[in-house]
Write an enzyme that holds these catalytic residues in place. Structure first.
Site, short mmCIF file in Angstrom:
data_model
loop_
_atom_site.label_atom_id
_atom_site.label_comp_id
_atom_site.label_asym_id
_atom_site.label_seq_id
_atom_site.Cartn_x
_atom_site.Cartn_y
_atom_site.Cartn_z
N ASP A 1 -2.12 7.86 3.47
CA ASP A 1 -1.83 6.44 3.68
C ASP A 1 -2.53 5.98 4.96
OD1 ASP A 1 -0.70 4.00 3.16
OD2 ASP A 1 1.27 4.48 3.99
N GLU A 2 -2.83 4.69 5.07
CA GLU A 2 -3.48 4.10 6.25
C GLU A 2 -4.80 4.83 6.56
OE1 GLU A 2 -2.43 1.40 7.31
OE2 GLU A 2 -0.25 1.29 7.19
N ARG B 1 1.10 -10.96 9.52
CA ARG B 1 2.50 -10.54 9.71
C ARG B 1 3.44 -11.65 9.27
NH1 ARG B 1 1.60 -6.28 8.77
NH2 ARG B 1 -0.49 -7.06 8.46
N LYS C 1 0.81 -1.23 0.00
CA LYS C 1 0.00 0.00 0.00
C LYS C 1 0.84 1.27 0.00
CE LYS C 1 -2.32 -0.97 3.89
NZ LYS C 1 -1.60 -2.10 4.48
N THR C 2 1.98 1.27 0.73
CA THR C 2 2.80 2.48 0.76
C THR C 2 3.41 2.76 -0.61
OG1 THR C 2 3.31 2.05 3.08
CG2 THR C 2 4.72 3.63 1.95
N GLN D 1 -7.91 -3.97 8.30
CA GLN D 1 -6.85 -3.69 9.28
C GLN D 1 -7.15 -2.45 10.11
OE1 GLN D 1 -2.64 -4.68 8.05
NE2 GLN D 1 -3.54 -4.59 6.01
#
Length: 645
Positions: free
Chosen positions: A197-198, A582, A11-12, A228
């Site tokens: 972002d996020e 993770r 995503k980043t 998330q």
């Protein structure tokens, strides 16, 4: 545009590549704003853009956290916002100290308003922008008066201290922009491209700030993953991402579902689990990574046996050649770390605990920070109270009561101390009067000098302040590493000046305040190759070859506080989803039957989340080196029957 980027889908990279493309197409860097949540994430984003475009363009970019950007707005438009240009940002520890002081002065007991209730009140009022009176009434008629008195005092004390708290950095710009259409038009014309972002972690005020920023251009691109969203307890609003295309009509929604991190067996479990949530965008992760090992589930008799079994498994991974820093043990609550740490020490396995005790929480660091803050801002009440009698200079409770009597006349605390000395100094014990007078004189000189000093000269003066305050002598007289910690902070100041990150004391303190509140990795970060122990919340954004999720039992995961609420259960499920994703290759879901709490043994049931995963996707195994109670009884009965024969 909303980019729904699943776990491990990069995503980043979406944001950084979009920024790089815009720069290559000739968009001026100062017309682009990229926002994320932590300093660590913003630094990584800026570094990625630098690698793609070169240092010159990247240096002009505005890559920021929400709170850093909010502070930039407050500083730039201080006059319109009615803020003192020299105001400081109060960190969480000093805020807590101020709150305790106000409660004490108002005689508000824990029974009248609990700490949890006060925390919830402040989050709703300062963190979400709700009306203070209405929020107070929601706690009941009797308590509403206490909340009103507290909040009035809190705001007044912040103003006298020339401080903003962390929530003000978003709340204040949002309120001013909504009330001042001319300023809103000016701010919303500053950037042609806004990227976030996020986005799933944004709260209501952050959403409103973004609305104001794109009011004219209507050019907003956000990246996030609703699966998330795990910060509802601190105000994050999942509806922001679920209803993005309703808030911004005509928005494009793009899904990224290819995972580049985990093997398919891990993703199969993650997909099966998260499908039980109803509030989500439908999507399923997939990968080209082959499956090499199955996901395993283990059950131990109690949490201590679980911790021992985990250390045995970690050692077996060492034997296979897995580096220690590629192994993580995750748990739901910080309280679970104790048994794990004991087991790792007994097994002589090096480990680090992320988020257990932050560098900035150490007494000596907080003492030094208080001296520096008071030197930069003489009105800082929390800092004054912390160091007025450190090192010990005979200023006790009776003297502070005299100072507080003067402060209640509307003075800042240091002005109150000066007036008290002028009017009552002769009645103080001579040693106290002399020490207090020297302290006030030192801080007056420090404030005047540090207002004009910058660069190395500023650092040298701060070092001399350490000596003249008596703090250095006190720390060197102690055993332990207190002095080394203080030297570490001064080293940070020196490096920040040499790297051009700040020039004066106010700039350095501002950076530290933002870093403390936004740090997602804290003092756990280390170059040493150690096994990582951390809460699932702290693990977000990280990845490891091998992950063990410990304590998979009801009341812990999902947590007991979330159990009665379906929205809470859904957030806990998203948190478990974060834990699972993770892992790159190895994943073990560990649980126990019993746990000792306050001297009593409590029985636990297997987490409901484990029951939601199809059994064929997991391999049930006995924890290595651990024999369950049932198996032990069976072995004993077999042995007993043989001896009878």
């Amino acid at each position: 545009m909303l980019v729904l980027a699943g776990a491990g889908s990069g995503k980043t990279r979406v944001i950084t590549c979009r920024v790089a493309r815009l720069l290559r197409e000739g968009v001026s860097p100062d017309r682009i704003l990229a926002v994320t949540f932590t300093n660590k994430a913003s630094r990584e984003m800026a570094e990625r853009v630098r690698r793609l475009t070169g240092p010159d363009l990247a240096a002009q970019l505005f890559v920021s956290t929400f709170h850093s950007f909010g502070l930039w707005l407050v500083r730039r438009f201080a006059k319109q916002m009615g803020v003192d240009v020299g105001c400081q940002v109060m960190d969480e520890a000093d805020r807590s100290a101020m709150i305790r002081q106000i409660r004490q002065e108002l005689n508000i007991t824990e029974r009248e308003i609990s700490a949890d209730e006060l925390s919830a009140f402040l989050m709703r009022v300062k963190g979400l922008g709700e009306d203070a009176v209405e929020v107070g009434r929601s706690f009941g008629y009797v308590k509403s008066a206490h909340f009103e008195d507290f909040y009035n005092q809190y705001r007044e004390r912040l103003k006298l201290a020339r401080c903003l708290d962390f929530d003000d950095l978003i709340l204040m710009p949002v309120k001013i922009l909504s009330a001042n259409s001319e300023l809103k038009a000016k701010v919303s014309s500053m950037f042609d491209y806004v990227m976030v972002d996020e986005y799933q972690d944004t709260n209501l005020l952050q959403f409103q700030l973004l609305e104001s920023l794109v009011d004219q251009r209507r050019n907003l691109a956000v990246v996030g993953d609703d699966d998330q969203s795990i910060y509802g307890w601190r105000g994050a609003r999942i509806e922001n991402i679920l209803e993005f295309d309703k808030h911004f009509q005509g928005a494009r929604v793009i899904k990224l579902t290819q995972n580049y991190r985990s093997e398919q067996n891990i993703l199969g479990i993650a997909n099966a689990l998260i499908s039980h949530n109803t509030k989500r965008h439908s999507k399923e992760l997939w990968t080209k990574n082959r499956m090499s090992v199955p996901v395993k589930r283990t059950v131990c008799e109690n949490d201590k046996e679980e911790a021992t079994a985990i250390t045995r498994k970690v050692k077996s991974w060492f034997a296979e050649g897995l580096p220690p820093d590629e192994i993580a043990v995750l748990y739901r609550t910080k309280g679970q770390a104790r048994a794990l740490q004991e087991a790792f020490r007994l097994a002589s396995i090096g480990y680090r605990v992320v988020g257990s005790f932050d560098f900035f929480d150490r007494k000596e660091i907080r003492d030094l920070m208080a001296y520096l803050r008071l030197a930069a801002n003489p009105a800082d009440e929390a800092s004054f109270r912390r160091v007025i009698n450190y090192p010990v200079r005979g200023v006790g409770l009776a003297t502070m009561q005299r100072i507080d009597q003067q402060r209640r006349k509307g003075l800042s605390v240091i002005d109150a101390a000066r007036r008290m000395m002028d009017e009552e100094g002769s009645s103080l014990p001579p040693k106290t009067a002399r020490a207090l007078g020297e302290f006030l004189g030192l801080m007056k000189e420090a404030n005047e000098r540090l207002a004009v000093l910058s660069g190395d000269a500023m650092v040298h003066y701060c070092e001399s302040l350490l000596l003249r305050s008596g703090m250095k002598e006190d720390l060197l007289a102690r055993e332990g590493h207190a002095w080394q910690s203080v030297q570490g902070l001064m080293g940070m100041m020196r490096k920040a000046v040499h790297d051009g990150l700040c020039h004066n004391l106010e700039g350095f303190l501002e950076r530290l305040a933002l870093q403390q509140n936004e740090a997602d990795f804290g003092s756990g970060e280390s170059k040493d190759k150690l096994v990582t122990l951390m809460t699932v919340h702290a693990s977000k954004g990280l990845e490891f070859q091998a992950v063990i999720v410990a304590g998979m039992v009801d009341q812990l995961f999902p947590h007991a506080k979330s159990a009665p609420d379906e929205a809470g259960i859904e957030e806990e499920r998203r948190l478990f989803y974060v834990a699972i994703t993770r892992a790159k290759r190895y994943l073990i879901l560990s649980s126990f039957r019993n746990r000792e709490e306050r001297g009593e043994m409590h029985r636990y049931k297997l987490s409901r989340f484990i029951h939601e995963i199809p059994s064929e996707l997991m391999e049930e195994t006995q924890a290595e080196g651990v024999v369950s109670r049932e198996d032990a009884l069976a072995i004993f009965e077999s042995f007993e029957s043989l001896t009878k024969k």
